[in-house]
Design an enzyme around this catalytic site. Structure first.
Site, PDB file in Angstrom:
ATOM      1  N   ASN A   1      41.475  37.169  39.119  1.00 13.34           N
ATOM      2  CA  ASN A   1      40.407  36.158  39.087  1.00 13.34           C
ATOM      3  C   ASN A   1      40.938  34.902  38.393  1.00 13.34           C
ATOM      4  OD1 ASN A   1      38.097  34.662  38.833  1.00 13.34           O
ATOM      5  ND2 ASN A   1      37.123  35.992  37.312  1.00 13.34           N
TER       6      ASN A   1
ATOM      7  N   LYS B   1      39.496  32.052  38.151  1.00 14.48           N
ATOM      8  CA  LYS B   1      38.434  31.204  37.588  1.00 14.48           C
ATOM      9  C   LYS B   1      38.675  29.732  37.971  1.00 14.48           C
ATOM     10  CE  LYS B   1      38.117  34.464  33.834  1.00 14.48           C
ATOM     11  NZ  LYS B   1      37.370  34.816  32.650  1.00 14.48           N
TER      12      LYS B   1
ATOM     13  N   HIS C   1      29.357  37.752  38.259  1.00 15.54           N
ATOM     14  CA  HIS C   1      30.252  37.585  37.109  1.00 15.54           C
ATOM     15  C   HIS C   1      29.444  37.060  35.922  1.00 15.54           C
ATOM     16  CE1 HIS C   1      33.504  36.298  34.525  1.00 15.54           C
ATOM     17  NE2 HIS C   1      34.321  37.027  35.265  1.00 15.54           N
TER      18      HIS C   1
ATOM     19  N   GLU D   1      30.077  35.003  33.674  1.00 14.95           N
ATOM     20  CA  GLU D   1      30.110  33.549  33.448  1.00 14.95           C
ATOM     21  C   GLU D   1      29.058  32.852  34.315  1.00 14.95           C
ATOM     22  OE1 GLU D   1      34.312  33.037  34.080  1.00 14.95           O
ATOM     23  OE2 GLU D   1      34.732  33.952  32.136  1.00 14.95           O
TER      24      GLU D   1
ATOM     25  N   GLU E   1      32.645  44.998  33.592  1.00 14.90           N
ATOM     26  CA  GLU E   1      33.238  44.016  32.678  1.00 14.90           C
ATOM     27  C   GLU E   1      32.316  43.819  31.480  1.00 14.90           C
ATOM     28  OE1 GLU E   1      36.147  41.172  34.582  1.00 14.90           O
ATOM     29  OE2 GLU E   1      34.218  40.342  35.091  1.00 14.90           O
TER      30      GLU E   1
ATOM     31  N   GLY F   1      38.054  37.692  28.061  1.00 11.17           N
ATOM     32  CA  GLY F   1      38.756  36.580  27.405  1.00 11.17           C
ATOM     33  C   GLY F   1      38.841  36.690  25.892  1.00 11.17           C
TER      34      GLY F   1
ATOM     35  N   SER G   1      40.008  41.285  29.416  1.00  9.75           N
ATOM     36  CA  SER G   1      41.223  41.193  28.595  1.00  9.75           C
ATOM     37  C   SER G   1      42.331  42.165  28.985  1.00  9.75           C
ATOM     38  CB  SER G   1      40.883  41.370  27.108  1.00  9.75           C
ATOM     39  OG  SER G   1      40.126  40.274  26.646  1.00  9.75           O
TER      40      SER G   1
HETATM   41  C1  PEP Z   1      37.195  38.019  34.131  1.00 12.94           C
HETATM   42  O1  PEP Z   1      36.626  37.020  33.705  1.00 12.94           O
HETATM   43  O2  PEP Z   1      36.853  38.513  35.224  1.00 12.94           O
HETATM   44  C2  PEP Z   1      38.256  38.605  33.322  1.00 12.94           C
HETATM   45  C3  PEP Z   1      38.590  39.829  33.555  1.00 12.94           C
HETATM   46  O3  PEP Z   1      38.825  37.775  32.404  1.00 12.94           O
HETATM   47  P1  PEP Z   1      39.958  38.133  31.313  1.00 12.94           P
HETATM   48  O4  PEP Z   1      40.924  39.102  31.933  1.00 12.94           O
HETATM   49  O5  PEP Z   1      40.585  36.832  30.997  1.00 12.94           O
HETATM   50  O6  PEP Z   1      39.243  38.758  30.168  1.00 12.94           O
END
Ligand code: PEP
Length: 245
Positions: free
Chosen positions: A11, A13, A99, A101, A168, A174, A206
């Site tokens: 991803n 982003k 997601h 976000e 998630e 993040g 992460s």
């Molecule tokens: C995400 O936002 O889908 C994600 C997994 O981000 P990160 O790996 O940076 O935590």
């Protein structure tokens, strides 16, 4: 070491420009040589890169998806939006919906549900994100949050292999933090128990080239959704390699 078919979803982003496409070339070369054939890589670039990336990955093990789409099925006066037909038309096979976000930016379970239905109608596979916030975790509400997101997000949706769930935890995205192995196993197990079908459940939050050694030992996970670390091809390749070592 795993022998399972695993998904690796990158991803990106709101990162990446034309120059970033060379990172994908490295992953294409890796995927052609890699000893295991039991994996799938899906790139979710920003909308601006879906088309060139989809051209690059033709005839490879890599597929491309969109990071969102409009809930309406038709074209319309919606400045700044793209619909499922449009992203499908330029080569997206998947779309990630729900997601955190975007939930944070106001997407409700109901809106996400409409988007999922429209995406499926337009033959996109959906990566459906669910996850609890830190306060839910502290208040031992993880299971009820996940149940609610699943129930409302997938209301009236005919389930088959067109839906992949990405678990998630919002607090893990993040932040450099990941759940304890037993907590993660239990959360994935709980999500699987909500479905009669054998859906693929990915973990995201992460994931990196270091903690993958721990994460890969959690056997009920069907793959990883990788944000930050997927913008570095070496780290992303290492995550895949280490999953199989
Ligand atoms: C995400 O936002 O889908 C994600 C997994 O981000 P990160 O790996 O940076 O935590």
């Amino acid at each position: 070491m795993t022998n399972k078919y695993m998904y690796f979803v990158a991803n990106w982003k709101m990162f990446g420009d034309f120059k970033s496409l060379k990172l994908v070339n490295k992953v294409i070369s890796f995927s052609k040589k890699f000893k295991s054939s039991k994996f799938k890589i899906i790139y979710l670039p920003p909308t601006t890169l879906i088309c060139p990336m989809a051209q690059m990955v033709k005839n490879t093990k890599i597929e491309v998806g969109a990071q969102n789409c409009h809930h309406q099925d038709n074209y319309g006066a919606e400045t700044g939006s793209v619909n499922a037909k449009m992203v499908r038309g330029v080569g997206a096979k998947y779309v990630i919906l729900g997601h955190s976000e975007n939930r944070e930016n106001g997407e409700s379970d109901k809106l996400i549900n409409q988007k999922i239905k429209t995406a499926l109608k337009n033959k996109l596979k959906v990566i459906f994100c669910i996850g609890e916030k830190i306060k839910d975790k502290r208040n031992k509400k993880t299971k009820s949050v996940l149940s609610k997101q699943i129930k409302l997000g997938l209301k009236g949706v005919k389930l088959n292999n067109n839906i992949i769930i990405a678990y998630e935890p919002v607090w893990a995205i993040g932040s450099g933090m990941i759940p304890k192995s037993n907590e993660l196993f239990n959360a994935i197990d709980f999500i699987k128990s909500r479905f009669k079908q054998n859906l693929k459940i990915l973990y995201g939050g992460s994931v990196n080239d270091k903690n993958i050694n721990e994460l890969k030992t959690i056997h009920n996970i069907d793959g990883f959704l990788v944000g930050g670390a997927s913008q570095n091809s070496k780290k992303f390749i290492d995550i895949i390699k280490k999953t199989y070592n």
